[in-house]
Scaffold this active site. Structure first.
Site, mmCIF file in Angstrom:
data_model
loop_
_atom_site.group_PDB
_atom_site.id
_atom_site.type_symbol
_atom_site.label_atom_id
_atom_site.label_comp_id
_atom_site.label_asym_id
_atom_site.label_seq_id
_atom_site.Cartn_x
_atom_site.Cartn_y
_atom_site.Cartn_z
ATOM 1 N N ASP A 86 1.258 10.937 25.238
ATOM 2 C CA ASP A 86 1.955 12.034 24.549
ATOM 3 C C ASP A 86 3.300 12.290 25.248
ATOM 4 O OD1 ASP A 86 2.155 14.161 22.744
ATOM 5 O OD2 ASP A 86 1.067 15.570 24.042
ATOM 6 N N ASP A 117 9.496 9.820 23.474
ATOM 7 C CA ASP A 117 10.175 11.011 22.962
ATOM 8 C C ASP A 117 11.624 11.013 23.443
ATOM 9 O OD1 ASP A 117 11.100 13.436 22.215
ATOM 10 O OD2 ASP A 117 9.498 14.620 23.149
ATOM 11 N N GLY A 165 2.730 25.405 22.488
ATOM 12 C CA GLY A 165 2.267 26.602 23.179
ATOM 13 C C GLY A 165 1.595 27.615 22.260
ATOM 14 N N ASN A 190 -1.042 17.206 16.187
ATOM 15 C CA ASN A 190 -1.288 17.388 17.621
ATOM 16 C C ASN A 190 -1.781 18.797 17.932
ATOM 17 O OD1 ASN A 190 -0.160 14.882 17.843
ATOM 18 N ND2 ASN A 190 1.363 15.457 19.379
ATOM 19 N N ILE A 191 -2.900 18.863 18.648
ATOM 20 C CA ILE A 191 -3.488 20.166 18.989
ATOM 21 C C ILE A 191 -3.901 20.172 20.457
ATOM 22 C CG2 ILE A 191 -5.423 21.736 18.523
ATOM 23 C CD1 ILE A 191 -5.368 20.542 15.600
ATOM 24 N N SER A 233 -3.033 23.560 22.599
ATOM 25 C CA SER A 233 -3.167 24.972 23.001
ATOM 26 C C SER A 233 -4.467 25.606 22.508
ATOM 27 C CB SER A 233 -1.972 25.784 22.480
ATOM 28 O OG SER A 233 -0.791 25.295 23.057
HETATM 29 P P1 13P Z 1 0.176 22.856 20.633
HETATM 30 O O1 13P Z 1 0.781 23.488 21.845
HETATM 31 O O2 13P Z 1 0.562 23.613 19.391
HETATM 32 O O3 13P Z 1 -1.271 22.682 20.727
HETATM 33 O O4 13P Z 1 0.838 21.391 20.469
HETATM 34 C C1 13P Z 1 0.377 20.307 21.227
HETATM 35 C C2 13P Z 1 1.258 19.111 21.124
HETATM 36 O O5 13P Z 1 2.129 18.998 20.292
HETATM 37 C C3 13P Z 1 1.027 18.021 22.088
HETATM 38 O O6 13P Z 1 1.983 17.013 21.982
HETATM 39 O O1 G3H Z 2 3.225 18.683 24.417
HETATM 40 C C1 G3H Z 2 2.602 19.454 25.113
HETATM 41 C C2 G3H Z 2 1.142 19.305 25.314
HETATM 42 O O2 G3H Z 2 0.503 20.519 24.990
HETATM 43 C C3 G3H Z 2 0.830 18.858 26.706
HETATM 44 O O3 G3H Z 2 1.053 19.885 27.608
HETATM 45 O O4 G3H Z 2 2.402 18.772 29.403
HETATM 46 O O5 G3H Z 2 1.154 20.909 29.841
HETATM 47 O O6 G3H Z 2 -0.090 18.763 29.541
HETATM 48 P P1 G3H Z 2 1.127 19.558 29.209
HETATM 49 ZN ZN ZN Z 3 3.933 17.651 21.457
#
Ligand code: 13P
Ligand code: G3H
Ligand code: ZN
Length: 332
Positions: free
Chosen positions: A94, A116, A191, A276-277, A279
């Site tokens: 990610d 990214d 977030g 993507n989930i 939070s």
């Molecule tokens: P959320 O913070 O909305 O869960 O998004 C997570 C995300 O996009 C990880 O790449």
């Molecule tokens: O993109 C953000 C994701 O929620 C990952 O968060 O970098 O704190 O692990 P993190």
């Molecule tokens: Zn993200």
């Protein structure tokens, strides 16, 4: 060099194709530890869903990339043990921020990576993304690129405002880079505080209603690249019952607002095929752990609070897969 195929993992190609045709989306859940991996696999197996296990830079720093890869390898075996004959599990990087990081993940068995480059000037984003694609495709690893910037924090980069994806750029970007999927910016953000109350309206009960996503931009993008896999980051819904439970047991979450589930359902029925989930999972775990600590202050066995956290996480994920993304029952 380990190839993901030897670990029983799959890339995103076939599952995205089916998701677009079938008008549903695949969940990409972030994981950092054993309990999160177990909850994701249990939910995916019980709902017969393909799923993406997602590792951020923060997760790599926290848990160690090698250990996370072994957990993902274990996830495939665990899914089989739970009764799934042919699990479809992707191990995805990610928000990869450099060629070296993407290469290192590909070399150790990831089946999909995100590069990214969205914070770079357009031509730099293209050059970096193309370089990752050229390397990844030699090993049949799929690549997600990003155009447009989400408001909020993306790893260490803070953007105050959204820069929505420009539909006029997408054909050029996907053709010149060769990416397999494209993350876009249409109003989601990372977030648990996706909107300020000032950006929202209130319903008759005083509940905050966030502004809708920019489906007009999504439609324009789909016209430019029909059938091309689109990804939505920042798609937690921030369930208010979890926020209330956290605050009831000593937490202090203020103005936490997410993306309403009906909007994600609508997105999932379009060319958006990965959602993507992260939070929401954090909220589910925190609410469960806080409840145990508040109700059983003498408890000090981690299994007694991480177990309920894992159960709550699994229940949340099952709901997402069944009722929001629509991927239940969609294994090949
Ligand atoms: P959320 O913070 O909305 O869960 O998004 C997570 C995300 O996009 C990880 O790449
Ligand atoms: O993109 C953000 C994701 O929620 C990952 O968060 O970098 O704190 O692990 P993190
Ligand atoms: Zn993200």
């Amino acid at each position: 060099m380990v190839n993901y195929k030897d670990l029983g993992l799959v890339n995103t190609k076939d599952m995205f194709k089916r998701a677009i045709a079938g008008k549903y989306a695949i969940a990409a859940f972030n994981f950092n530890n054993l309990e999160q991996m177990q909850a994701i696999v249990q939910a995916a197996v019980e709902t017969k869903s393909p799923v993406i296990l997602q590792v951020s830079s923060g997760a790599r720093k926290y848990a160690n990339q090698t250990l996370l890869r072994y957990l993902a390898q274990g996830a495939v075996e665990y899914a089989k043990e739970l009764g799934c004959e042919k699990p479809e599990i992707v191990l995805h990087l990610d928000h990869g921020d450099s060629f070296e990081l993407c290469k290192s993940c590909i070399d150790m068995g990831f089946s999909s990576v995100m590069i990214d480059g969205s914070h770079f000037p357009y031509e730099e984003n293209i050059a970096l993304t193309k370089k990752v694609v050229e390397y990844a495709h030699q090993f049949d690893v799929t690549v997600e690129g990003e155009l447009g910037v989400l408001a909020g924090v993306e790893d260490d980069v803070v953007a105050e405002h959204h820069t929505y994806t420009q539909p006029s750029e997408v054909v050029d970007f996907v053709t010149r880079t060769g990416v397999d999927s494209l993350a876009i910016s249409i109003g989601t953000s990372h977030g648990a505080n996706k909107f300020t109350p000032a950006q929202c309206t209130r319903d008759e009960n005083g509940i905050l209603i966030p502004p809708p996503l920019r489906f007009d931009i999504l439609e324009e993008i789909e016209k430019e690249i029909p059938g091309f896999p689109i990804v939505l980051h920042g798609s937690s819904s921030v369930p208010q019952d979890l926020v209330a439970q956290i605050n009831q047991y000593g937490g202090k979450l203020v103005d936490s607002i997410g993306i309403p589930e009906e909007q994600l359902r609508k997105a999932a029925s379009s060319a958006v095929c990965k959602i993507n989930i992260d939070s929401d999972g954090r909220l589910a775990m925190t609410a469960a752990v806080r409840k145990v600590f508040a109700e059983s202050p003498a408890e000090f066995d981690p299994r007694k609070y991480l177990g309920p956290a894992r159960d709550s996480l699994k229940a949340l994920y099952k709901k997402k897969l069944e009722n929001v993304l629509g991927s239940a029952g969609k294994l090949a």
